[in-house]
Design an enzyme around this catalytic site. Structure first.
Site, mmCIF file in Angstrom:
data_model
loop_
_atom_site.group_PDB
_atom_site.id
_atom_site.type_symbol
_atom_site.label_atom_id
_atom_site.label_comp_id
_atom_site.label_asym_id
_atom_site.label_seq_id
_atom_site.Cartn_x
_atom_site.Cartn_y
_atom_site.Cartn_z
ATOM 1 N N HIS A 70 0.822 -1.211 0.000
ATOM 2 C CA HIS A 70 0.000 0.000 0.000
ATOM 3 C C HIS A 70 0.853 1.256 0.000
ATOM 4 O O HIS A 70 2.053 1.211 0.251
ATOM 5 C CB HIS A 70 -0.976 -0.007 1.180
ATOM 6 N N CYS A 86 2.956 -4.917 6.722
ATOM 7 C CA CYS A 86 2.651 -4.602 5.325
ATOM 8 C C CYS A 86 3.872 -4.013 4.628
ATOM 9 O O CYS A 86 4.850 -3.649 5.256
ATOM 10 C CB CYS A 86 1.489 -3.615 5.248
#
Length: 111
Positions: A70, A86
């Protein structure tokens, strides 16, 4: 699939491959020591533009639940061990990548 993504958590780099050749490398932020980015082979299962919060302008979910590639609203975090596992990218980079790779693209994460 002609495209594959290879992530090196130690180098903090993401490599976009096409037909076995690196066509682009991006700097990334990865998980902290207590919340490391999981190694293994996954696939991109969804894309969500403008997910809000700390996820920047794009979320690409991985086949490992709760993990993804992301953007970020904190560009100074790129190149560091900062996330909850992440893979963070600069917003312009994650937008570029998301336009190239389709859902189903293989993502290989190694140390």
């Amino acid at each position: 699939m002609p495209y594959e993504i290879y992530v090196s958590t130690s180098r903090k780099k993401l490599a976009l491959m096409k037909d076995g050749t690196v066509i682009k490398r991006y700097p990334i932020g990865v998980g902290k020591i207590l919340t490391p980015t999981p190694t293994g082979t996954y696939t991109i299962i969804n894309k969500a533009p403008d997910p809000g919060g700390p996820f920047g302008v794009m979320w690409m979910g991985l086949s490992r639940p709760h993990y993804g590639i992301h953007g970020t609203n904190n560009p100074s975090s790129i190149g560091k061990n900062v996330s909850k596992g992440c893979i963070r990218m600069h917003n312009n980079h994650v937008l570029e990548l998301s336009k190239i790779v389709p859902i189903g693209t293989k993502v290989v994460i190694s140390a």
